[in-house]
Scaffold this motif. Sequence first.
Motif, PDB file in Angstrom:
ATOM      1  N   ASP A  72       0.824  -1.204   0.000  1.00 45.78           N
ATOM      2  CA  ASP A  72       0.000   0.000   0.000  1.00 45.78           C
ATOM      3  C   ASP A  72       0.865   1.264   0.000  1.00 45.78           C
ATOM      4  O   ASP A  72       0.615   2.219  -0.730  1.00 45.78           O
ATOM      5  N   ARG A  73       1.903   1.261   0.805  1.00 45.98           N
ATOM      6  CA  ARG A  73       2.718   2.481   0.897  1.00 45.98           C
ATOM      7  C   ARG A  73       3.599   2.669  -0.339  1.00 45.98           C
ATOM      8  O   ARG A  73       4.123   3.750  -0.578  1.00 45.98           O
ATOM      9  N   VAL A  80      -1.985  10.215  -4.737  1.00 41.94           N
ATOM     10  CA  VAL A  80      -0.661  10.471  -4.128  1.00 41.94           C
ATOM     11  C   VAL A  80       0.103  11.495  -4.979  1.00 41.94           C
ATOM     12  O   VAL A  80       0.726  12.427  -4.452  1.00 41.94           O
ATOM     13  N   GLU A 128      12.440   4.582   3.259  1.00 40.77           N
ATOM     14  CA  GLU A 128      11.677   3.377   2.954  1.00 40.77           C
ATOM     15  C   GLU A 128      11.119   3.400   1.524  1.00 40.77           C
ATOM     16  O   GLU A 128      11.191   4.416   0.840  1.00 40.77           O
ATOM     17  N   ARG A 130       8.681   4.211  -0.254  1.00 41.53           N
ATOM     18  CA  ARG A 130       7.475   5.034  -0.359  1.00 41.53           C
ATOM     19  C   ARG A 130       7.808   6.149  -1.353  1.00 41.53           C
ATOM     20  O   ARG A 130       8.477   7.133  -0.996  1.00 41.53           O
ATOM     21  N   LYS A 257      -4.530   3.618   9.071  1.00 35.91           N
ATOM     22  CA  LYS A 257      -3.465   3.038   8.234  1.00 35.91           C
ATOM     23  C   LYS A 257      -2.579   2.221   9.149  1.00 35.91           C
ATOM     24  O   LYS A 257      -2.265   2.679  10.250  1.00 35.91           O
ATOM     25  N   SER A 259       0.611   0.851   8.219  1.00 39.94           N
ATOM     26  CA  SER A 259       2.062   0.861   7.961  1.00 39.94           C
ATOM     27  C   SER A 259       2.821   2.061   8.515  1.00 39.94           C
ATOM     28  O   SER A 259       4.013   1.951   8.775  1.00 39.94           O
ATOM     29  N   PRO A 260       2.208   3.242   8.701  1.00 46.05           N
ATOM     30  CA  PRO A 260       3.052   4.393   9.053  1.00 46.05           C
ATOM     31  C   PRO A 260       3.617   4.342  10.465  1.00 46.05           C
ATOM     32  O   PRO A 260       3.030   3.734  11.368  1.00 46.05           O
ATOM     33  N   ASP A 383       2.882  14.443  11.355  1.00 41.24           N
ATOM     34  CA  ASP A 383       3.184  14.471   9.938  1.00 41.24           C
ATOM     35  C   ASP A 383       3.445  15.929   9.542  1.00 41.24           C
ATOM     36  O   ASP A 383       2.732  16.832   9.994  1.00 41.24           O
TER      37      ASP A 383
END
Length: 426
Positions: A72-73, A80, A128, A130, A257, A259-260, A383
């Motif tokens: 997903d990321r 995005v 990462e 992303r 979410k 993964s973050p 963020d």
Amino acid sequence: MNALNIAEYTHTLGLQAKAASALMARAPAAVKNKALLALARLLRGSGESLAAANEQDLQRARAAGLAEPMVDRLKLTPRVIETCALGCEQLAAMQDIIGEVQGMTQQPSGIRVGRMRVPIGVFGMIYESRPNVTIEAASLSIKSGNAAILRGGSEAIDSNRALAALVTQALQEAGLPEHAVQLVQTTDRAAVGQLIAMPDYVDVIIPRGGKGLIERISAEAKVPVIKHLDGNCHTYVDDPCDVAMAVKVADNAKTSKYSPCNATESLLVARGVAQEFLPQIGAIYAAKGVQMRACAESLAILRAVPGADLAEANEQDWGEEYLAPIISVKVVAGLDEAIRHINRWGSHHTDAILTRDHMHAQRFLRDVDSASCMVNASTRFADGYEYGLGAEIGISTDKFHARGPVGIEGLTSLKWVVLGEGDVRQ
Ligand SMILES: NC(=O)C1=CN([C@@H]2O[C@H](COP(=O)(O)OP(=O)(O)OC[C@H]3O[C@@H](n4cnc5c(N)ncnc54)[C@H](OP(=O)(O)O)[C@@H]3O)[C@@H](O)[C@H]2O)C=CC1
Ligand SMILES: N[C@@H](CCC(=O)OP(=O)(O)O)C(=O)O
């Protein structure tokens, strides 16, 4: 590339970055903004080619069995891309802080002393898989007048190459040095080893990733490091609290979410509200397939929740960053135990208290030793974009200079400037 070639290659990247950084440091604000606006336009106009490049990464990732939150990321969706373009435009619209002089004061000797904001120079960033980070880092680097060497995650290499080509084009269109932002084109980790050991060319290294990466950086880096580490984030549900609000926030903090690094990994619940709060949040987590690794006391309450996926937590769970639909749950006596637990097991990234008690909120903000401490808000807010920075380099878990979400200011330093009129020291 063999080892010798990688050493030569990274050396060349360093040399080029150093040369570009001198030009970037004195680039006028209007020219840097022109590059950012060009980048936004190029991103919007390259949907198809970016999607094709991204598809290659996604196919490889799925074939390799990458976990779904990680796939997903990796996605470079139209949404995005649009967010990246908007971020570039927001940065272009922001005031340029480079060259700003602050606090100029006259000293008894007659000299005037102040501090000027300047770019750091060259930063190397390892991050990462992303792809949007490539654009966030590139755009922040341009606005802050630095040069950047970007080493993204290997799963994202095709997307990153496509994005980096757009960045180069935008720099050229604006008349800025094309080497101001360079992508490390190889996924060989030997290039990371070189990058972190070139103090002649690289002023600071920004690693953004998990423990393995940081262990290597800490052992091998020969340049200063701003660590952007794992997020074992906590949400503490206090007594007293607004239970309906706490349920809403604890749900968002874990499940919006997985993964973050700012997702909540551990839920602490004050004993006084556990009987009311836990069954409600338990039902939501059960419906969303979130496994709860719970202490004995919370387990006793959660067992009554139909369909709950439960496991007994062990000590390892308190220190775990799952990045998955799993959360650890612990009942605590109250605020003191919650603060002790967070400072003992957390990763000093982001932690939140959900409370109705003003004094508890104040104590939490003061005593929890984390880069972001929140009251009645979801940890997912940690963020740069959400904090109004336009974009973010990442979330620094270091304590000095740049802490928490890092934007333009974090990529600069303040140098002293002294103005005299032929003054001499007595
Ligand atoms: N604080 C922050 O701002 C953020 C922190 N994170 C953290 O990152 C982690 C998840 O991301 P994940 O992709 O698993 O992180 P990794 O640490 O596995 O990978 C991140 C980057 O580091 C590289 N890397 C990892 N280990 C080494 C090594 N030993 N030598 C050289 N390069 C290395 C990877 O390269 P390769 O592709 O070759 O594996 C990749 O480019 C979580 O812990 C999360 O919290 C994530 C985002 C933001
Ligand atoms: N800044 C991010 C969080 C950090 C991040 O990118 O995390 P990850 O999913 O681990 O790559 C956000 O919430 O959008």
